[in-house]
Design an enzyme around this catalytic site. Structure first.
Site, PDB file in Angstrom:
ATOM      1  N   MET A   1       0.836  -1.205   0.000  1.00  0.00           N
ATOM      2  CA  MET A   1       0.000   0.000   0.000  1.00  0.00           C
ATOM      3  C   MET A   1       0.874   1.260   0.000  1.00  0.00           C
ATOM      4  O   MET A   1       0.394   2.350   0.310  1.00  0.00           O
ATOM      5  CB  MET A   1      -0.940   0.002   1.215  1.00  0.00           C
ATOM      6  CG  MET A   1      -1.895  -1.190   1.206  1.00  0.00           C
ATOM      7  SD  MET A   1      -3.399  -0.900   2.128  1.00  0.00           S
ATOM      8  CE  MET A   1      -2.757  -0.625   3.756  1.00  0.00           C
TER       9      MET A   1
ATOM     10  N   HIS B   1       8.974   1.596   3.730  1.00  0.00           N
ATOM     11  CA  HIS B   1      10.037   1.621   4.730  1.00  0.00           C
ATOM     12  C   HIS B   1      10.916   0.407   4.435  1.00  0.00           C
ATOM     13  O   HIS B   1      10.654  -0.332   3.469  1.00  0.00           O
ATOM     14  CB  HIS B   1       9.449   1.599   6.149  1.00  0.00           C
ATOM     15  CG  HIS B   1       8.417   0.527   6.366  1.00  0.00           C
ATOM     16  ND1 HIS B   1       8.708  -0.816   6.306  1.00  0.00           N
ATOM     17  CD2 HIS B   1       7.069   0.599   6.607  1.00  0.00           C
ATOM     18  CE1 HIS B   1       7.625  -1.530   6.523  1.00  0.00           C
ATOM     19  NE2 HIS B   1       6.600  -0.702   6.694  1.00  0.00           N
TER      20      HIS B   1
ATOM     21  N   HIS C   1       9.256  -3.012   3.457  1.00  0.00           N
ATOM     22  CA  HIS C   1       8.847  -3.159   2.055  1.00  0.00           C
ATOM     23  C   HIS C   1      10.065  -3.393   1.157  1.00  0.00           C
ATOM     24  O   HIS C   1      10.045  -4.247   0.261  1.00  0.00           O
ATOM     25  CB  HIS C   1       8.157  -1.880   1.553  1.00  0.00           C
ATOM     26  CG  HIS C   1       6.884  -1.534   2.260  1.00  0.00           C
ATOM     27  ND1 HIS C   1       6.768  -0.478   3.125  1.00  0.00           N
ATOM     28  CD2 HIS C   1       5.650  -2.090   2.197  1.00  0.00           C
ATOM     29  CE1 HIS C   1       5.526  -0.393   3.569  1.00  0.00           C
ATOM     30  NE2 HIS C   1       4.821  -1.363   3.032  1.00  0.00           N
TER      31      HIS C   1
ATOM     32  N   GLN D   1     -10.377  -2.742   2.434  1.00  0.00           N
ATOM     33  CA  GLN D   1      -9.895  -3.355   3.675  1.00  0.00           C
ATOM     34  C   GLN D   1      -9.887  -2.377   4.842  1.00  0.00           C
ATOM     35  O   GLN D   1      -9.430  -2.706   5.929  1.00  0.00           O
ATOM     36  CB  GLN D   1      -8.523  -3.993   3.468  1.00  0.00           C
ATOM     37  CG  GLN D   1      -7.379  -3.028   3.244  1.00  0.00           C
ATOM     38  CD  GLN D   1      -6.143  -3.755   2.784  1.00  0.00           C
ATOM     39  OE1 GLN D   1      -6.078  -4.302   1.685  1.00  0.00           O
ATOM     40  NE2 GLN D   1      -5.120  -3.774   3.623  1.00  0.00           N
TER      41      GLN D   1
ATOM     42  N   LYS E   1       5.188  -9.663   9.524  1.00  0.00           N
ATOM     43  CA  LYS E   1       4.679  -8.565  10.357  1.00  0.00           C
ATOM     44  C   LYS E   1       3.151  -8.651  10.465  1.00  0.00           C
ATOM     45  O   LYS E   1       2.585  -8.435  11.522  1.00  0.00           O
ATOM     46  CB  LYS E   1       5.121  -7.241   9.722  1.00  0.00           C
ATOM     47  CG  LYS E   1       4.323  -6.016  10.046  1.00  0.00           C
ATOM     48  CD  LYS E   1       4.678  -5.489  11.393  1.00  0.00           C
ATOM     49  CE  LYS E   1       3.994  -4.200  11.768  1.00  0.00           C
ATOM     50  NZ  LYS E   1       2.682  -3.970  11.202  1.00  0.00           N
TER      51      LYS E   1
ATOM     52  N   GLN F   1      -2.588 -12.021   8.144  1.00  0.00           N
ATOM     53  CA  GLN F   1      -2.714 -11.836   6.695  1.00  0.00           C
ATOM     54  C   GLN F   1      -1.979 -12.956   5.948  1.00  0.00           C
ATOM     55  O   GLN F   1      -2.488 -13.488   4.952  1.00  0.00           O
ATOM     56  CB  GLN F   1      -2.147 -10.465   6.325  1.00  0.00           C
ATOM     57  CG  GLN F   1      -2.057 -10.196   4.845  1.00  0.00           C
ATOM     58  CD  GLN F   1      -1.709  -8.751   4.559  1.00  0.00           C
ATOM     59  OE1 GLN F   1      -2.570  -7.883   4.634  1.00  0.00           O
ATOM     60  NE2 GLN F   1      -0.467  -8.469   4.240  1.00  0.00           N
TER      61      GLN F   1
ATOM     62  N   VAL G   1      11.116  -6.698   9.585  1.00  0.00           N
ATOM     63  CA  VAL G   1      12.240  -5.774   9.688  1.00  0.00           C
ATOM     64  C   VAL G   1      11.899  -4.762  10.784  1.00  0.00           C
ATOM     65  O   VAL G   1      10.777  -4.247  10.830  1.00  0.00           O
ATOM     66  CB  VAL G   1      12.496  -5.057   8.341  1.00  0.00           C
ATOM     67  CG1 VAL G   1      13.627  -4.044   8.467  1.00  0.00           C
ATOM     68  CG2 VAL G   1      12.798  -6.083   7.246  1.00  0.00           C
TER      69      VAL G   1
ATOM     70  N   ARG H   1       2.353   3.099   9.593  1.00  0.00           N
ATOM     71  CA  ARG H   1       1.543   3.825  10.578  1.00  0.00           C
ATOM     72  C   ARG H   1       2.370   4.362  11.756  1.00  0.00           C
ATOM     73  O   ARG H   1       1.844   5.153  12.544  1.00  0.00           O
ATOM     74  CB  ARG H   1       0.413   2.928  11.088  1.00  0.00           C
ATOM     75  CG  ARG H   1      -0.658   2.649  10.033  1.00  0.00           C
ATOM     76  CD  ARG H   1      -1.823   1.885  10.614  1.00  0.00           C
ATOM     77  NE  ARG H   1      -2.955   1.813   9.711  1.00  0.00           N
ATOM     78  CZ  ARG H   1      -3.258   0.770   8.937  1.00  0.00           C
ATOM     79  NH1 ARG H   1      -2.481  -0.301   8.946  1.00  0.00           N
ATOM     80  NH2 ARG H   1      -4.323   0.793   8.165  1.00  0.00           N
TER      81      ARG H   1
END
Ligand code: AMP
Length: 278
Positions: free
Chosen positions: A28, A32, A35, A59, A146, A150, A173, A184
């Site tokens: 999304m 950081h 990703h 979502q 993380k 999901q 990470v 976030r």
């Protein structure tokens, strides 16, 4: 690096790449190091890497942070390119959904934990990820531990729907102080950011208690919840779970993970760690 904004353009771009293996990293945006690590791991294993950058509205519940979700398109594109990403797929909401009426529901594994706190969330995730899998048709898709539940939802969906791809899950990470990286985290005030590392520290202490036998799983869970509350990190849940079924465990087992969510000011922080470190 090519940027595709429509499904037709992406399909045309990938048509000539099908002889090579294609790695896919759905995101999304607001990248950081978490990703970027997924992109690097994908690039080491595949000549072609596709990243999707799509803030998926389905979502998010109406009261959640969709409109505030951080967006940094130009910076994201530069960072993806620096990791060797070949194609970024950046569709509009209309391009992805038009008047779509289909919802993919993965029962059981979606129900508890995050699913209980955010009832629409995993339906939105499973639907968009299955659409992205059909659009990109990768050989391997990469996801971060993380977001442990999901991972479980997607693994189950891929198995149940016989989606022909491999999944690779990548360990979280973290910042130097142990806080799991998350887009976030930018919502945290300085004071909240200083407190946030206590979340991961408390989970590591819980693992130590269970592994050393100084507390059983039930007691260690209660102690951890109490400690987090006292610190001002209000726990939504703390549990030892089977990472693939999301069932709560009352005793240690090989691949068990401690999974938790806390509220800190405006943010829900998620984290999970393996119980046993190999
Ligand atoms: P998001 O953009 O938040 O949807 O995340 C895109 C992918 O990056 C998901 O597979 C996440 O699980 C993964 N991810 C997010 N944070 C981290 C992290 N700190 N370490 C590794 N992967 C992560």
């Amino acid at each position: 690096m090519k940027v595709c904004r429509t499904i037709a353009e992406l399909r045309e771009t990938l048509a000539s790449c099908r002889a090579s293996s294609i790695g896919f990293v759905p995101t999304m945006g607001a990248f950081h190091e978490g990703h970027l690590e997924l992109m690097r791991i994908a690039k080491r294993a595949n000549p072609i890497v596709v990243v999707s950058l799509f803030v998926n509205p389905t979502q998010f519940a109406p009261h959640e942070d969709l409109s505030k979700y951080p967006r940094r398109e130009a910076q994201d594109l530069a960072e993806a390119e620096a990791q060797g990403v070949d194609v970024v797929f950046m569709p509009s909401v209309d391009e992805m959904y038009a008047n779509a009426n289909t919802l993919v529901t993965v029962k059981g594994v979606s129900d508890r934990w995050e699913g209980q706190q955010r009832p629409e969330h995993f339906g939105g995730v499973a639907t968009v990820v299955s659409k992205l899998f059909n659009i990109v048709q990768p050989d391997t898709a990469y996801f971060g531990y993380k977001d442990l539940q999901q991972c479980a939802v997607i693994r189950r969906m891929v198995s149940d729907l016989n989606i022909p791809l491999d999944l690779t899950f990548v360990e979280t990470v973290r910042e130097h102080d142990g806080l799991a990286m998350s887009s976030r985290n930018t919502y945290l005030s300085e004071e909240q950011r200083a407190l946030a590392p206590m979340f991961n520290k408390s989970l590591r202490e819980m693992a130590q208690q269970i592994n050393a036998g100084t507390a059983n799983v039930a007691d260690a869970t209660l102690l951890t919840k109490g400690k987090l509350s006292q610190l001002g990190l209000s726990p939504d849940y703390v549990a030892l779970v089977n990472p693939w079924t999301m069932e709560e465990l009352s005793a240690a087992q090989q691949d068990a993970r401690i999974m938790a969510a806390v509220r800190l000011g405006p943010v829900r922080l998620l984290d999970n760690i393996p119980l046993l470190t190999s």
